[in-house]
Enzyme design. Structure first.
Site, short mmCIF file in Angstrom:
data_model
loop_
_atom_site.label_atom_id
_atom_site.label_comp_id
_atom_site.label_asym_id
_atom_site.label_seq_id
_atom_site.Cartn_x
_atom_site.Cartn_y
_atom_site.Cartn_z
N LYS A 35 0.85 -1.20 0.00
CA LYS A 35 0.00 0.00 0.00
C LYS A 35 0.89 1.25 0.00
O LYS A 35 2.09 1.16 0.27
CB LYS A 35 -0.90 -0.01 1.24
CG LYS A 35 -0.16 -0.01 2.56
CD LYS A 35 -1.11 -0.21 3.74
CE LYS A 35 -0.34 -0.34 5.04
NZ LYS A 35 -1.22 -0.70 6.17
N ARG A 129 -10.94 -0.12 14.55
CA ARG A 129 -10.84 0.72 13.37
C ARG A 129 -11.78 0.12 12.32
O ARG A 129 -12.84 0.65 12.08
CB ARG A 129 -9.37 0.72 12.91
CG ARG A 129 -8.86 2.02 12.40
CD ARG A 129 -7.35 1.96 12.17
NE ARG A 129 -6.94 0.80 11.39
CZ ARG A 129 -5.71 0.60 10.97
NH1 ARG A 129 -4.76 1.46 11.26
NH2 ARG A 129 -5.39 -0.46 10.25
N TYR A 249 15.43 29.70 8.69
CA TYR A 249 14.28 30.49 9.12
C TYR A 249 14.15 30.47 10.64
O TYR A 249 14.38 29.43 11.27
CB TYR A 249 12.98 29.94 8.52
CG TYR A 249 12.86 30.14 7.03
CD1 TYR A 249 12.90 31.41 6.47
CD2 TYR A 249 12.69 29.05 6.19
CE1 TYR A 249 12.78 31.59 5.10
CE2 TYR A 249 12.55 29.21 4.82
CZ TYR A 249 12.59 30.48 4.28
OH TYR A 249 12.47 30.65 2.94
N MET A 297 11.67 24.38 2.95
CA MET A 297 10.92 23.62 1.94
C MET A 297 11.82 22.80 1.04
O MET A 297 11.53 21.65 0.72
CB MET A 297 10.05 24.58 1.11
CG MET A 297 9.13 23.85 0.16
SD MET A 297 8.15 24.92 -0.90
CE MET A 297 6.93 25.54 0.22
C1 LIG Z 1 -0.49 -1.86 6.71
C2 LIG Z 1 -1.08 -3.13 7.13
C3 LIG Z 1 -0.26 -4.24 7.40
C4 LIG Z 1 1.26 -4.16 7.42
O1 LIG Z 1 1.65 -3.54 8.63
P1 LIG Z 1 3.21 -3.38 9.00
O2 LIG Z 1 3.20 -2.85 10.39
O3 LIG Z 1 3.78 -2.41 8.04
O4 LIG Z 1 3.80 -4.72 8.88
C5 LIG Z 1 -0.87 -5.44 7.68
N1 LIG Z 1 -2.22 -5.55 7.71
C6 LIG Z 1 -3.04 -4.50 7.48
C7 LIG Z 1 -4.51 -4.68 7.55
C8 LIG Z 1 -2.50 -3.26 7.19
O5 LIG Z 1 -3.31 -2.22 6.97
#
Ligand SMILES: *Cc1c(COP(=O)(O)O)cnc(C)c1O
Length: 362
Positions: A35, A129, A249, A297
């Site tokens: 992802k 969640r 800055y 930046m």
């Molecule tokens: C992102 C995610 C993972 C991987 O998590 P890591 O901590 O990066 O290993 C596994 N399962 C779900 C549902 C996730 O959203």
């Protein structure tokens, strides 16, 4: 003339990290989580590095489509499930496995009439969640299996605290209690659980961060991981400060003595964290130095005290193979995940060639 800032992505490191996961979970298949553009590394590099994964897991349907276009033919798991009813048809078209995490998605699948889909039923075991209450597992599992548009039902959960000692015990016990005797494959373990909770490995593990060579743990890096991204740049200017002169800055850093300061072509618009304080480690010419003053930046400043030979053109590593992203993240009060994912699109990415297995260092 390209800006000297470059993210070097090493598919060999991705491959080695995948093998490390196999070593830790030898009886499980692996959903390699890609992802967020493979945690900032890009899908192309991920496809190369994770060619031996059993499946890829993403959130974004655009990414799933891209993976199919790139030639990935094994399973793809959609971790957040469908976002609208039409995603069920899209899933059938692209042969995607859908996570079902609430009653509304259940209704979408009940109404769905296309080619039958593989689904994962996601149970909530305390993260609160996504996921249906684990106690409803039996009822919803039965319902899903009765749907015409569903060809297989697997079971999953996601841990809230698998990075803490015994942090997943309760969730794991609840998952097992609520799914006992139900048919279907199981997937529970994120990176931390692959390392720390072997009893949760089950049929499929779902590692993300460790595959990229960063740590899921606060204050500790598992051994055997290879950084897959090295963010490097160069000094594009040098300033000589008199005692009392400031840099950046807000003039937050004031030179206590005469000193040389290097200006690096990398700033928060590239994904370097603006909140990184003076003292955050940076490598200049392979030597440890430190960030000084506020990150702007497009630039940041580093201390060249003791680095007399360094000057304009000297290579700078912000994080990567020689300076772990975990250490930089800790100094900046965040986690490696955030730094890797936040790498900005304007940063050039170079994918290193992948040696054949067994050849060279890869
Ligand atoms: C992102 C995610 C993972 C991987 O998590 P890591 O901590 O990066 O290993 C596994 N399962 C779900 C549902 C996730 O959203």
């Amino acid at each position: 003339m390209p800006r000297p800032l470059l993210a070097r992505i090493d598919p060999g490191a991705l491959r080695r990290n995948l093998l490390e996961v196999r070593r830790h979970a030898p009886r499980s298949r692996i959903w390699a989580v890609v992802k967020a553009q493979a945690y900032g590394h890009g899908l192309e590099a991920a496809m190369l590095g994770f060619a031996q994964a059993d499946g890829l897991a993403v959130i974004e349907f655009e990414a799933a489509q891209r993976l199919r276009e790139l030639g990935w033919s094994r399973p793809i798991l959609m971790l957040e499930g469908p976002f609208e009813t039409a995603d069920c048809e899209l899933a059938a078209h692209l042969d995607l496995t859908l996570v079902v995490h609430d009653r509304e998605r259940l209704e979408w699948l009940r109404a769905y009439r296309g080619p039958a889909l593989a689904v994962y039923l996601k149970l909530n075991t305390g993260l609160n969640r996504l996921g249906i209450p684990a106690q409803s597992a039996r009822a919803v599992h039965g319902l899903l299996r009765s749907f015409e548009g569903v060809r297989s039902v697997s079971l999953m959960t996601h841990f809230a605290n698998s990075d803490l000692p015994q942090g997943a015990d309760e969730a794991l016990a609840e998952f097992e209690r609520c799914t006992q005797g139900l048919e279907g494959e199981r997937s529970l373990s994120n990176s931390a659980a692959v390392w720390k909770v072997p009893t949760s490995h089950a049929d499929w593990v779902r590692p993300g961060i460790v595959l990229y060579g960063a740590s899921p743990f606060a204050g500790y890096r598992p051994e055997g991981l290879s950084a897959a991204m090295t963010l490097r740049s160069e000094l594009i200017a040098v300033q000589t400060l008199e005692p009392g002169d400031a840099v950046g800055y807000g003039s937050t850093f004031v030179a206590p003595k005469a000193m040389r300061i290097g200006i690096v072509a990398c700033g928060y618009a590239d994904g370097y964290p603006r909140h990184a304080p003076t003292g955050t480690p940076v490598l200049v010419d392979g030597q440890r130095s430190r960030l000084v003053g506020r990150v702007s930046m497009d630039m940041l400043a580093v201390d060249l005290s003791g680095l007399e030979a360094s000057g304009v053109g000297s290579p700078v590593e912000l994080w990567g193979a020689s300076l772990s992203v975990d250490e930089v993240a800790a100094a900046a009060g965040t986690i490696g995940y955030e730094l890797l994912c936040a790498l900005a699109p304007r940063v050039r990415r170079e994918i290193l060639p992948l040696a054949e297995p067994g050849q060279g260092a890869s």
